[in-house]
Design an enzyme around this catalytic site. Structure first.
Site, short mmCIF file in Angstrom:
data_model
loop_
_atom_site.label_atom_id
_atom_site.label_comp_id
_atom_site.label_asym_id
_atom_site.label_seq_id
_atom_site.Cartn_x
_atom_site.Cartn_y
_atom_site.Cartn_z
CG ASN A 9 -5.51 -7.78 -4.84
OD1 ASN A 9 -5.32 -8.15 -6.08
ND2 ASN A 9 -6.20 -6.82 -4.74
CE LYS A 11 -4.18 -3.61 -5.30
NZ LYS A 11 -4.10 -2.29 -4.74
CG HIS A 95 -9.92 -4.33 -4.69
ND1 HIS A 95 -9.47 -3.15 -5.17
CD2 HIS A 95 -8.89 -4.63 -3.93
CE1 HIS A 95 -8.25 -2.69 -4.40
NE2 HIS A 95 -8.09 -3.60 -3.55
CD GLU A 97 -6.92 -1.08 -6.93
OE1 GLU A 97 -6.77 -2.24 -7.61
OE2 GLU A 97 -5.97 -1.10 -6.10
CD GLU A 165 -8.25 -3.78 0.45
OE1 GLU A 165 -6.99 -4.06 0.78
OE2 GLU A 165 -8.54 -3.64 -0.70
N GLY A 171 -2.01 1.81 -2.13
CA GLY A 171 -1.33 2.20 -3.01
C GLY A 171 -0.64 3.57 -2.90
CB SER A 211 0.06 1.90 2.31
OG SER A 211 -0.23 2.34 1.15
P1 13P Z 1 -1.53 -1.54 -1.25
O1 13P Z 1 -0.99 -2.65 -0.53
O2 13P Z 1 -0.59 -1.78 -2.45
O3 13P Z 1 -1.87 -0.45 -0.70
O4 13P Z 1 -2.90 -2.18 -1.76
C1 13P Z 1 -3.79 -2.71 -1.00
C2 13P Z 1 -4.99 -3.58 -1.58
O5 13P Z 1 -5.65 -2.81 -2.55
C3 13P Z 1 -5.07 -4.82 -1.36
O6 13P Z 1 -6.12 -5.27 -1.92
#
Ligand code: 13P
Length: 248
Positions: A9, A11, A95, A97, A165, A171, A211
């Site tokens: 992803n 983002k 997601h 976010e 997740e 992150g 992560s």
């Molecule tokens: P990170 O791998 O940057 O922690 O992000 C995970 C994520 O949100 C994948 O959709």
């Protein structure tokens, strides 16, 4: 068996130059066979078509979102029909976010998953608890409610990959331990068994995100109920190839 699944992803990251570099790294990398692993990368909408046309055919693409119903007067949105029209096979929905920053509710995510599936897309559906919820001991309750809101709206899980997740791991560099991931994945599989069917429980891939890196992927991927990863930050780096190799 459940084929290992690795999603990247991207983002809201990248310039055209960055994207070219990532694609050429992926195209040059030595990957396990598609019999062993399914790899899907998810660039921002504006790069979807170029990435799709430039990437090696073994790697598929996903959109990071789509509109909840048929397109029309919804300024700024991209519809499931448009993704299908472009030949984009996958979409990431729910997601954390978007749940947190754009206030997408469990029900709204359920509606989105149902609509995307109805148009022929495959869906990476995301669930996960916040740190506060984990500390309150409600992790299973939270992810079960998020999963149920999707289950309530769909009739088949064939084209869904469920991504667990934990929000506190995204992150942050604070990856879930293999035991923590395994516990929730097993809990979700049990939820499927008790609420949907033994077949859905046995066949639905449940992938871990938060992560994931080249150094922790082997141990995480070795857990019996961890069927792959959804990778954020590390999917923008050559390290993503090493993560894909964790499938071997
Ligand atoms: P990170 O791998 O940057 O922690 O992000 C995970 C994520 O949100 C994948 O959709």
């Amino acid at each position: 068996g459940r084929k290992f699944f690795v999603g990247g992803n991207w983002k809201c990251n990248g310039t055209t130059e960055d994207v070219k570099k990532i694609v050429s790294t992926l195209n040059a990398g030595e990957l396990p066979s598609t019999d062993i692993v399914e790899v899907v990368v998810s660039p921002p909408f504006v790069f979807l078509t170029s990435v799709k046309s430039e990437l090696r055919p073994e790697i598929q693409v996903a959109a990071q979102n789509c509109w909840v119903k048929k397109g029309g007067a919804f300024t700024g949105e991209v519809s499931a029909e448009m993704l299908v029209n472009l030949g984009v096979p996958w979409v990431i929905l729910g997601h954390s976010e978007r749940r947190a920053l754009l206030h997408e509710t469990n029900e709204f995510v359920g509606d989105k998953v149902a609509y995307a599936l109805s148009q022929g897309l495959k869906v990476i559906a995301c669930v996960g608890e916040t740190l506060e919820q984990r500390e309150a001991g409600t992790t299973m309750e939270v992810v079960a409610a998020q999963t149920k809101a999707i289950a309530d709206k769909i009739s088949s899980w064939d084209n869904v990959v469920l991504a667990y997740e934990p929000v506190w791991a995204i992150g942050t560099g604070k990856v879930a331990s293999p035991a923590q991931a395994q516990e929730v994945h097993a809990g979700l599989r049990k939820w499927f068994e008790e609420n949907i069917s033994a077949d859905v429980a046995a066949t639905t891939r449940i992938i871990y995100g938060g992560s994931v890196s080249g150094s922790n992927c082997k141990e995480l991927g070795g857990q019996p109920d961890v069927d792959g990863f959804l990778v954020g930050g590390a999917s923008l780096k050559p390290e993503f190839i090493d993560i894909i190799k964790a499938a071997e």
